[in-house]
Design a protein around this motif. Structure first.
Motif, short mmCIF file in Angstrom:
data_model
loop_
_atom_site.label_atom_id
_atom_site.label_comp_id
_atom_site.label_asym_id
_atom_site.label_seq_id
_atom_site.Cartn_x
_atom_site.Cartn_y
_atom_site.Cartn_z
N LYS A 1 42.48 -21.34 1.95
CA LYS A 1 43.11 -20.71 0.78
C LYS A 1 44.59 -20.46 1.04
O LYS A 1 45.00 -20.00 2.11
N GLU B 1 40.56 -17.25 5.24
CA GLU B 1 40.16 -17.20 3.84
C GLU B 1 40.11 -18.61 3.28
O GLU B 1 40.99 -19.43 3.55
N LYS B 2 39.07 -18.89 2.50
CA LYS B 2 38.86 -20.24 2.00
C LYS B 2 38.65 -20.25 0.49
O LYS B 2 38.25 -19.24 -0.09
N THR C 1 35.81 -15.56 2.95
CA THR C 1 36.39 -15.53 4.29
C THR C 1 35.35 -15.98 5.29
O THR C 1 34.20 -15.56 5.23
#
Length: 558
Positions: free
Chosen positions: A27, A8-9, A2
């Motif tokens: 994400k 969020e990634k 995050t």
């Protein structure tokens, strides 16, 4: 992971890209990768999918609308990606959706329900967290009602977001737009543009993050590489003045040169420029730096733009430097490329990537002037500036050689001298029908240093700097120096001989004088004895006379 803003990634595993985006792609959302043919869109998407399955335990589904699954596997196999193994392990599923207009009969309004079903089955089969659609624009060429298809594609993207999978969609670059079909209108989260351009017959691949909603990211164009190690990006434009300052010294490998610097050697992390005309010894001096670093147990990297590794090793052997042993022990990595083989940005990306991987303490670029003929001066300056900043920011000592076109030129064509912490000027003077090398330590920031011009000698025993020799007409080198030294030796022999003869003459005179003094001293002592004898006789005579007179007086009384 995050980001600081809470988005969020998903890490892509693509070297450099995750740093640019501060964590990868959004994400659970859709990202668009667009560009012209051959720019690397499919490879970017495949790398994202494969790294997810391998490194991050996120299985994926690869949907291809053009190439067959076997072609996809073969294409990425050349980059070391064993995609077939991941398919066999049920970590990746490949779906080939063949779109053939001749086999399709549109009845009413067409929808993508069949694609939804195939995708859902594939996602459920491997438990996919990542999906790649390559390239979904192929659907537009198959159906005559683009408005309906656009609505279906929007529904597809919404459906993928509801499924919570991180999706990468590839699209072909359009004329005046990012994609031919305007896919960027549907992808509001992240849009990445890949570009493959050719300038002066040299190609360069660049990446730009056009949009990334809700998070900070690099906005410049960044070169990226596609080679045997896969897809990699380097955020070279993000470099800045974050230099680390070191007090530790590093040796030049030449004791005579170290002694010219108060404290011995240069500070670690220093950028050192070696400039001079052809044959003045720039590469030999650079190799001495490398040899000293490796001998100290450190790693060094040598980027050569004119000679191969074998040629460098052979040439340096003639001056007593064995670089082959350091290459064999993997303490030295020699990388040779022609300046025209890549663009400047690509050269920069390759060099920075190799340095990051090898982690050397010293880096040599020999020579930086090789780029002058292959690019604009301002571009060369910008590239070298970023190299200097990159090395200094990591405390890596940088040695840059530069070919000067004029003897003793106190400037460089690339204008890099002002950026350097130290500058060693190498001269190659013609005196008495021969060339002799000279070294001048032009500057060394933060270090008190000698300002003498020293003769620079290369032979089988290594590199030596001779003490300065001043004749009647100035500093002398080579044969002129040896002739003057011989003349002075002859004068000294003559002076010494004359002095010895004069000394002997004086000693003989002294000996004669001493002998004369001895004779006179003997005569003096004899005269003094005679005088004493006369005095004694006179005293004895007087005493006897007195005695005789007394006796006579006594005799008369009687």
């Amino acid at each position: 992971m995050t980001s600081a803003l809470g988005i969020e990634k998903s890490l892509t595993g693509i070297e450099g890209f995750d740093e640019l985006t501060l964590g990868g792609l959004p994400k659970g959302r859709t990202s668009l990768v667009c560009g012209t043919a051959g720019c690397g869109k499919t490879l970017f998407a495949a790398t994202f999918l494969i790294h997810g399955a391998r490194a991050f335990d996120e299985p994926g589904v690869f949907v291809t609308f053009e190439e067959r699954p076997v072609d996809i596997i073969d294409n990425v196999a050349s980059l070391g990606f064993a995609l077939d193994d991941l398919v066999a392990q049920r970590k990746v599923a490949i779906e080939h959706v063949l779109v053939d207009p001749s086999e399709l009969a549109e009845i009413g309004e067409y929808d993508l329900e069949a694609l939804f079903l195939r995708l859902e089955l594939a996602i459920d089969e491997v438990g996919a967290k990542r999906v790649v659609l390559d390239t979904i624009e192929s659907l537009f060429s198959a159906f005559s009602n683009p408005a309906v298809l656009r609505a279906e594609i929007r529904r597809l993207f919404d459906w993928l977001k509801e499924k919570g999978v991180t999706t990468v969609v590839t699209g072909e670059r359009g004329d005046g737009a990012l994609t031919r079909q305007g896919l960027e209108e549907y992808v509001s989260d992240c849009v990445i543009l890949l570009d493959h351009r050719v300038h002066n017959q040299v190609s360069t691949r660049r990446l730009r993050i056009v949009k990334y909603r809700g998070t900070s990211h690099g906005t410049n164009e960044y070169p990226f590489l596609i080679d045997a190690d896969g897809f990699s990006v380097l955020p070279v434009s993000a470099l800045g003045l974050t230099h680390v300052v070191h007090e530790e010294r590093v040796s030049t490998g030449i004791p005579d040169l170290d002694s010219m610097l108060a404290g011995g050697g240069f500070h670690r992390g220093t950028s050192i420029l070696l400039s001079g005309v052809a044959g003045s010894g720039k590469s030999s001096l650079a190799a001495s730096f490398v040899n000293a670093a490796c001998a100290a147990g450190e790693r060094a990297m040598y980027f050569s733009f004119e000679e191969s590794a074998g040629q460098t090793v052979r040439n340096m052997r003639s001056i007593g430097l064995d670089l082959a042993r350091w290459i064999e022990s993997d303490q030295l990595r020699h990388i040779a490329t022609r300046p025209t083989f890549y663009s400047l940005e690509m050269h920069l990306a390759v060099m920075l990537r190799e340095v990051l991987r090898f982690q050397p303490s010293l880096v040599v670029l020999d020579p930086i002037s090789a780029f002058d003929a292959s690019a604009e001066l301002t571009d060369v300056q910008a590239m070298l500036l970023r190299v200097v900043d990159f090395l200094k920011g990591r405390g890596i000592t940088g040695v840059f050689s530069h070919l000067s076109h004029a003897q003793g030129q106190i400037q460089t064509d690339t204008g890099l001298s002002s950026l350097m912490d130290a500058w060693i000027l190498l001269l190659n003077r013609e005196i008495g029908g021969e060339f002799n090398r000279e070294l001048y330590l032009l500057k060394a920031r933060g270090i008190s240093h000698s300002n003498q011009v020293r003769e620079f000698v290369l032979d089988g025993s290594g590199i030596r700097l001779l003490e300065p020799f001043l004749g009647e007409t100035g500093a002398l080198t080579g044969t002129a120096r040896r002739a003057e030294e011989a003349r002075l030796r002859r004068l000294e022999v003559e002076r010494t001989g004359q002095l010895e003869r004069s000394r002997q003459d004086i000693e003989m005179k002294l000996a004669r004088a001493r002998a004369q003094i001895t004779v006179l001293q003997s005569e003096l002592e004899g005269e003094e004895r005679a005088l004493r004898d006369l005095d004694a006789a006179d005293v004895a005579f007087a005493r006897q006379a007195a005695t005789d007179l007394n006796i006579m007086k006594q005799s008369r009384r009687g």
